[in-house]
Design a protein around this motif. Sequence first.
Motif, mmCIF file in Angstrom:
data_model
loop_
_atom_site.group_PDB
_atom_site.id
_atom_site.type_symbol
_atom_site.label_atom_id
_atom_site.label_comp_id
_atom_site.label_asym_id
_atom_site.label_seq_id
_atom_site.Cartn_x
_atom_site.Cartn_y
_atom_site.Cartn_z
ATOM 1 N N PRO A 7 -44.097 -25.458 -55.874
ATOM 2 C CA PRO A 7 -43.444 -26.443 -54.998
ATOM 3 C C PRO A 7 -41.991 -26.061 -54.702
ATOM 4 C CG PRO A 7 -43.552 -27.272 -57.255
ATOM 5 C CD PRO A 7 -44.211 -25.916 -57.273
ATOM 6 N N VAL A 8 -41.588 -26.234 -53.450
ATOM 7 C CA VAL A 8 -40.205 -25.915 -53.063
ATOM 8 C C VAL A 8 -39.619 -27.085 -52.274
ATOM 9 C CG1 VAL A 8 -38.739 -24.379 -51.684
ATOM 10 C CG2 VAL A 8 -40.634 -23.416 -53.009
ATOM 11 N N ILE A 9 -38.364 -27.426 -52.600
ATOM 12 C CA ILE A 9 -37.620 -28.430 -51.835
ATOM 13 C C ILE A 9 -36.647 -27.673 -50.943
ATOM 14 C CG2 ILE A 9 -36.092 -30.443 -51.955
ATOM 15 C CD1 ILE A 9 -37.055 -30.805 -54.910
ATOM 16 N N SER A 10 -36.755 -27.890 -49.641
ATOM 17 C CA SER A 10 -35.880 -27.211 -48.682
ATOM 18 C C SER A 10 -34.716 -28.147 -48.352
ATOM 19 C CB SER A 10 -36.711 -26.906 -47.426
ATOM 20 O OG SER A 10 -35.888 -26.465 -46.388
ATOM 21 N N VAL A 11 -33.492 -27.658 -48.521
ATOM 22 C CA VAL A 11 -32.320 -28.538 -48.348
ATOM 23 C C VAL A 11 -31.478 -28.064 -47.171
ATOM 24 C CG1 VAL A 11 -30.204 -29.374 -49.455
ATOM 25 C CG2 VAL A 11 -32.272 -29.100 -50.805
ATOM 26 N N CYS A 22 -36.061 -17.303 -44.504
ATOM 27 C CA CYS A 22 -36.226 -18.001 -45.783
ATOM 28 C C CYS A 22 -36.417 -16.955 -46.873
ATOM 29 C CB CYS A 22 -37.412 -18.974 -45.737
ATOM 30 S SG CYS A 22 -39.009 -18.171 -45.657
ATOM 31 N N LEU A 23 -36.531 -17.437 -48.098
ATOM 32 C CA LEU A 23 -36.700 -16.518 -49.237
ATOM 33 C C LEU A 23 -38.184 -16.233 -49.471
ATOM 34 C CD1 LEU A 23 -34.151 -18.110 -51.745
ATOM 35 C CD2 LEU A 23 -33.880 -15.975 -50.439
ATOM 36 N N ARG A 24 -38.511 -14.973 -49.715
ATOM 37 C CA ARG A 24 -39.906 -14.586 -49.956
ATOM 38 C C ARG A 24 -40.481 -15.335 -51.169
ATOM 39 N NH1 ARG A 24 -42.930 -10.771 -47.945
ATOM 40 N NH2 ARG A 24 -41.201 -9.795 -46.837
ATOM 41 N N GLU A 25 -39.647 -15.472 -52.230
ATOM 42 C CA GLU A 25 -40.139 -16.132 -53.446
ATOM 43 C C GLU A 25 -39.898 -17.649 -53.407
ATOM 44 O OE1 GLU A 25 -36.110 -14.488 -53.729
ATOM 45 O OE2 GLU A 25 -38.039 -13.687 -53.102
ATOM 46 N N GLY A 26 -39.387 -18.146 -52.281
ATOM 47 C CA GLY A 26 -39.134 -19.575 -52.119
ATOM 48 C C GLY A 26 -40.129 -20.184 -51.136
ATOM 49 N N ILE A 27 -39.598 -20.637 -49.995
ATOM 50 C CA ILE A 27 -40.444 -21.331 -49.018
ATOM 51 C C ILE A 27 -41.643 -20.469 -48.593
ATOM 52 C CG2 ILE A 27 -40.447 -22.154 -46.618
ATOM 53 C CD1 ILE A 27 -37.619 -23.274 -47.194
ATOM 54 N N TYR A 28 -41.439 -19.174 -48.435
ATOM 55 C CA TYR A 28 -42.527 -18.300 -47.979
ATOM 56 C C TYR A 28 -43.711 -18.333 -48.949
ATOM 57 C CZ TYR A 28 -44.998 -14.182 -46.314
ATOM 58 O OH TYR A 28 -45.962 -13.334 -45.840
ATOM 59 N N ALA A 29 -43.415 -18.392 -50.248
ATOM 60 C CA ALA A 29 -44.482 -18.359 -51.259
ATOM 61 C C ALA A 29 -44.999 -19.755 -51.618
ATOM 62 C CB ALA A 29 -43.958 -17.678 -52.525
ATOM 63 N N ALA A 30 -44.366 -20.794 -51.092
ATOM 64 C CA ALA A 30 -44.694 -22.160 -51.526
ATOM 65 C C ALA A 30 -46.079 -22.589 -51.057
ATOM 66 C CB ALA A 30 -43.655 -23.128 -50.967
ATOM 67 N N ASP A 31 -46.757 -23.391 -51.885
ATOM 68 C CA ASP A 31 -47.974 -24.056 -51.394
ATOM 69 C C ASP A 31 -47.651 -25.476 -50.931
ATOM 70 O OD1 ASP A 31 -47.449 -24.762 -54.060
ATOM 71 O OD2 ASP A 31 -49.560 -25.015 -54.576
ATOM 72 N N VAL A 32 -46.634 -26.102 -51.551
ATOM 73 C CA VAL A 32 -46.171 -27.430 -51.125
ATOM 74 C C VAL A 32 -44.668 -27.346 -50.872
ATOM 75 C CG1 VAL A 32 -45.821 -29.818 -51.863
ATOM 76 C CG2 VAL A 32 -47.978 -28.668 -52.398
ATOM 77 N N VAL A 33 -44.245 -27.803 -49.690
ATOM 78 C CA VAL A 33 -42.814 -27.773 -49.353
ATOM 79 C C VAL A 33 -42.363 -29.183 -48.983
ATOM 80 C CG1 VAL A 33 -41.034 -26.506 -48.088
ATOM 81 C CG2 VAL A 33 -43.373 -25.668 -48.095
ATOM 82 N N LEU A 34 -41.290 -29.628 -49.625
ATOM 83 C CA LEU A 34 -40.664 -30.898 -49.207
ATOM 84 C C LEU A 34 -39.509 -30.543 -48.293
ATOM 85 C CD1 LEU A 34 -39.971 -33.948 -49.314
ATOM 86 C CD2 LEU A 34 -38.765 -33.513 -51.449
#
Length: 249
Positions: free
Chosen positions: A76-80, A147-159
Amino acid sequence: MSEKRGTIPPDHLRYHSLMTRERLAECMQQGIVVPEGLAAHGRAEAFDYLIGERTTESALLAEETAAAMLLMADHPVISVNGNTAALAAGAIRDLQEASGAFVEVNLFHRTEYRMNAIGRLLEERGVRLLTGEAAPLLPLSHDRAWCLREGIYAADVVLVPLEDGDRCAALCSMGKRVITIDLNPLSRTAQTATLTIIDELTRALPGITEACRDLTRDECTSLISSLDNRYFLRSALEEIGERIRDALD
Ligand code: ATP
């Protein structure tokens, strides 16, 4: 899970809204918020007025469902963005602690200065930020693809609180489950996301955090399996309709 969360007592509402405007103006002077962010906030204030400046029952259920999705996600990633950092840095820290989600700064108007200023503001409030080399990995033109490869790009759930419609659609097209917080049930973001929380940012985030602390695994599974975003959109529109109809009574 029945008691209302995140509701501001009525006599504090006007004060709260003035404080929020001052905070955004101050953050605009610091280059954290952009003028477009003020316009977006004004739109949200109008919708908050129409919805009664409170967390509705259906928004509360959406917040619990968001918590379930974050807790059950693999990555899970929270995008700010700038407005979210300006208004809710401490609430992002609390949600990160309660959900275990990664936090990534992701901006529509991306400059090195803003990335650094927003990163600093979040870290000062205790947020642990994902860092690394960003790249244009999302199917979008211009800066919004980054975006970051290990962040939003890799996320399955994004807030993605306060997101724009194109990026929300792009994230959904990549197969991600997208949760947004948006007071406008008619925006493209609200209509495209997997789950739309129609509530004010500073009420919604603590609502999700509290649910993260309370929910059992079985409750998470049941909330996720009964997710119906049309229900959340329809409920908000009905609330607004009722308030307009009853306005002169
Ligand atoms: P879209 O591109 O999704 O059709 P838009 O052009 O209005 O919508 P933006 O301005 O990028 O998109 O999105 C910001 C959204 O965030 C707006 O719909 C606004 O109502 C909402 N918003 C702004 N501030 C808040 C807040 N504090 N709480 C909840 N929602 C907010």
